[in-house]
Design an enzyme around this catalytic site. Structure first.
Site, PDB file in Angstrom:
ATOM      1  N   GLY A  20       7.456   2.588  -9.356  1.00  0.00           N
ATOM      2  CA  GLY A  20       7.857   1.322  -9.953  1.00  0.00           C
ATOM      3  C   GLY A  20       8.100   1.363 -11.545  1.00  0.00           C
ATOM      4  O   GLY A  20       7.316   1.858 -12.293  1.00  0.00           O
ATOM      5  N   ASN A  50      -5.518   1.789  -3.637  1.00  0.00           N
ATOM      6  CA  ASN A  50      -5.146   2.083  -4.837  1.00  0.00           C
ATOM      7  C   ASN A  50      -4.850   0.836  -5.647  1.00  0.00           C
ATOM      8  O   ASN A  50      -4.399  -0.288  -5.044  1.00  0.00           O
ATOM      9  CB  ASN A  50      -3.908   2.944  -4.817  1.00  0.00           C
ATOM     10  N   VAL A  56      -3.478   1.223  -8.851  1.00  0.00           N
ATOM     11  CA  VAL A  56      -2.550   1.960 -10.170  1.00  0.00           C
ATOM     12  C   VAL A  56      -2.290   1.034 -11.288  1.00  0.00           C
ATOM     13  O   VAL A  56      -2.480   0.987 -12.447  1.00  0.00           O
ATOM     14  CB  VAL A  56      -1.732   2.901  -9.663  1.00  0.00           C
ATOM     15  N   CYS A  66       3.994  -5.839  -5.489  1.00  0.00           N
ATOM     16  CA  CYS A  66       2.810  -5.150  -6.008  1.00  0.00           C
ATOM     17  C   CYS A  66       1.764  -5.813  -5.969  1.00  0.00           C
ATOM     18  O   CYS A  66       1.640  -6.848  -6.765  1.00  0.00           O
ATOM     19  CB  CYS A  66       3.169  -4.600  -7.070  1.00  0.00           C
ATOM     20  N   GLY A  97       4.799   7.631   2.357  1.00  0.00           N
ATOM     21  CA  GLY A  97       4.072   7.237   1.336  1.00  0.00           C
ATOM     22  C   GLY A  97       2.909   7.958   1.203  1.00  0.00           C
ATOM     23  O   GLY A  97       3.210   9.277   0.831  1.00  0.00           O
ATOM     24  N   THR A  98       1.645   7.669   1.481  1.00  0.00           N
ATOM     25  CA  THR A  98       0.572   8.353   1.374  1.00  0.00           C
ATOM     26  C   THR A  98       0.445   9.450   1.884  1.00  0.00           C
ATOM     27  O   THR A  98      -0.214  10.461   1.339  1.00  0.00           O
ATOM     28  CB  THR A  98      -0.634   7.338   2.104  1.00  0.00           C
TER      29      THR A  98
END
Lengths: 258, 303
Positions: B46, B69, B71, B130, B265-266
């Site tokens: 991002g 998360n 972040v 987000c 993703g993960t």
């Protein structure tokens, strides 16, 4: 340094005491090069509780036997499962990850490697490395009690060993930062790994006395390769990933000191 | 070997497997583990207009079959991306998308204008979902009027593939999807993480510095699958499915409910080479089941 995903085979699982085991692992081919202070992301297979890999310090590389050692402290579901591995079991690991310690500039430098708990793990490999390069090391290891002191026989092969225990059952009584060896602050280099309060105290001591000091951090991680940005520590350069910019940091860069 | 090419709005991907933003860095982190040219696309971390330090540590909590998360979009900003990261990644033999996040419509527009100039970036993923930043981000993705407004504004200045990443933290995801489709989105991707939290009973404190965070991993897969199915039934533009995909079978499930492509993703945290394995697995599935093209299984679930 090139990173690998490898399945290593457990050669031995040595129970060191009630809380710690030493896993000795090998591979059918020659293990890739690893620098002191680097770590592995270990896959703990199976249960939903052990979903992510576990970052674990590489304790030692026995080149002769082609063995890689991991010192495991049983603290949760993941480490409990790792501690239960038997000879012949496979362990999937991504390594080598992270940076390494700074090599002292002069051969006659006075060096202290200060560790506590499972934090002694990377210090053994670095101590052996320094010993092999002709440096003289002072290992200073602190623990709660005598049975919590790990690998003293190994450390004594590569330098002088000094201990403290909180209950006085081994070495001097108290914390390692209170050891009498530190009364004369004539060390040139201090390398430390262990519980954060201990590392903070070591960092404070080093900075007050103008001693070069590096600490190895163990923040919780997901990926271990700098892609998730979860393991950051606050530094003079902003948030940095412990997995790629560390785990070893010069303490003057860390915002946690003092 | 089946035909794996996938049409995603204005862009053709060599196969339907992309890597999700925030889980794959800029691709460079994975070069030791896989050949980036084997995957359909990479959606880079991002990117915001100015540099962001993100949230304080701790930012991650492992949860049953997943992780939280927080972040908070740590990145070096758009200009740094253009000057220092883009030159290193532009020649990768895969489609590279930039995930774009702003705290105001003006910011989204400014970033999109700048990224529009980059020849080797065929598209952006507009992040209106987000959950880890105080302003902007998810605020745009949970409101139909705001989602419409930001997509409309970006569409005016951005002339390549405009993929909009949707939030699952809404009552009716199909409604938001229809709104962004109406304003000119070329495709939608979903789901971003689900808002969750973790508490340490021993210390009686939240695990994350931000208290709440975004949940990802196989724990969210059934929810993601349901939402992708709902959106695929609601819009005509291509849908990109993500949320807890750990293997080729998971990816195929998303395609069967209507995803033209998927994002990994993960799973990349656990196996950095998983996205290539998923490409191989999809190919094997198509061959074994007599499909000649990946497109044949998109929306092929039989009810």
């Amino acid at each position: 340094m090139k990173k690998f995903i490898l399945d290593l085979t457990v050669v031995d699982n040595v129970r060191l005491n009630y809380q710690y085991v030493l896993l000795k692992l090998t591979h059918s081919e020659k293990l890739p090069p690893v620098l002191p202070g680097q770590f592995a992301e270990v896959r703990v297979d199976g249960s939903p509780e052990t979903f992510l890999r576990r970052p674990i310090s590489i304790n030692f590389i026995d080149t002769l036997r082609n063995e890689l050692w991991l010192l495991i402290q049983v603290v949760g579901a993941g480490t409990r499962q790792l501690a239960s591995l038997r000879q012949g079991d496979m362990l999937n690991m991504i390594f080598p990850l992270g940076n390494t310690f700074t090599v002292p500039a002069v051969k006659n430098a006075k060096i202290a490697l200060i560790g506590g708990g499972v934090g002694v793990a990377p210090l053994l490999m670095y101590g052996e490395w320094l010993y092999r390069k002709g440096f003289e090391c002072n290992f200073m290891i602190g623990a709660r009690s005598r049975e919590d002191l790990l690998q003293l026989d190994e450390f004594s092969k590569y330098g002088h060993v000094f201990t403290t225990t909180e209950d006085g059952t081994h070495g001097e009584k108290g914390y390692i930062t209170q050891h009498s060896l530190l009364n004369t602050p004539d060390f040139d280099y201090i390398f430390t790994c262990g519980p954060t309060p201990m590392m903070k105290a070591v960092s404070r001591y080093a900075q007050e006395n103008g001693i070069f000091c590096e600490a190895s951090l163990e923040n919780t991680m997901a990926c271990g390769i700098g892609s998730c940005l979860c393991c950051v520590t606050d530094t003079t350069e902003g948030n940095l990933c412990v997995c790629t910019e560390g785990p070893i940091f010069n303490v003057t860069k860390l915002k946690w000191q003092i | 070997m089946a035909d794996l090419t996938t049409q995603l709005g204005r862009v053709q991907l060599k196969n339907p497997v992309m890597t999700a933003s925030g889980t794959f860095g800029y691709g460079t982190e994975f070069l030791d583990f896989m050949d980036l040219s084997r995957i359909g696309g990479i959606i880079v971390k991002g990117t915001t207009l100015r540099e962001r330090q993100g949230n304080p540590y701790p930012r991650m909590a492992e949860t049953p079959s997943g992780m939280l998360n927080a972040v908070g979009l740590q990145n070096k900003g758009t200009q740094y991306f253009i000057e220092h990261i883009y030159p290193d990644i532009k020649d990768y033999d895969t489609s590279i998308f930039v995930n774009v996040s702003g705290s105001s419509i003006e910011e989204y527009v400014e970033i999109a204008e700048k990224i529009n100039e980059l020849d080797k970036i065929p598209g952006i993923e507009l992040n209106i979902s987000c959950p880890n930043v105080k302003e902007g981000g998810m605020a745009f993705g949970v409101s139909c009027p705001l989602a419409s407004e930001v997509v409309k504004a970006v569409r005016k200045v951005y002339h390549k593939e405009l993929m909009v990443k949707l939030s699952p933290n809404v009552t009716d995801v199909a409604e938001i999807a229809r709104a962004v489709e109406y304003e000119g989105a070329d495709s939608v991707s979903l789901i971003n993480t689900l808002l969750g939290m973790a508490v340490n009973a021993k210390t009686r404190k939240p695990v994350l510095s931000t208290i709440t965070g975004g949940l990802s991993g196989p724990a969210v897969k059934p929810i993601a699958l349901r939402m992708v199915w709902q959106v695929a039934n609601a819009v005509k533009i291509p849908v990109v499915g993500l949320g807890g995909i750990m293997n080729a079978n998971d990816a195929i499930e998303f395609m069967l409910v209507g995803a033209s492509a998927v994002q990994i993703g993960t799973a990349s945290f656990i196996d950095p080479a998983i996205s290539v394995k998923i490409v191989e697995g999809i190919n094997a599935y198509l061959d074994e089941n007599g499909f000649v093209s990946a497109r044949e299984i998109v929306g092929a679930m039989e009810v």
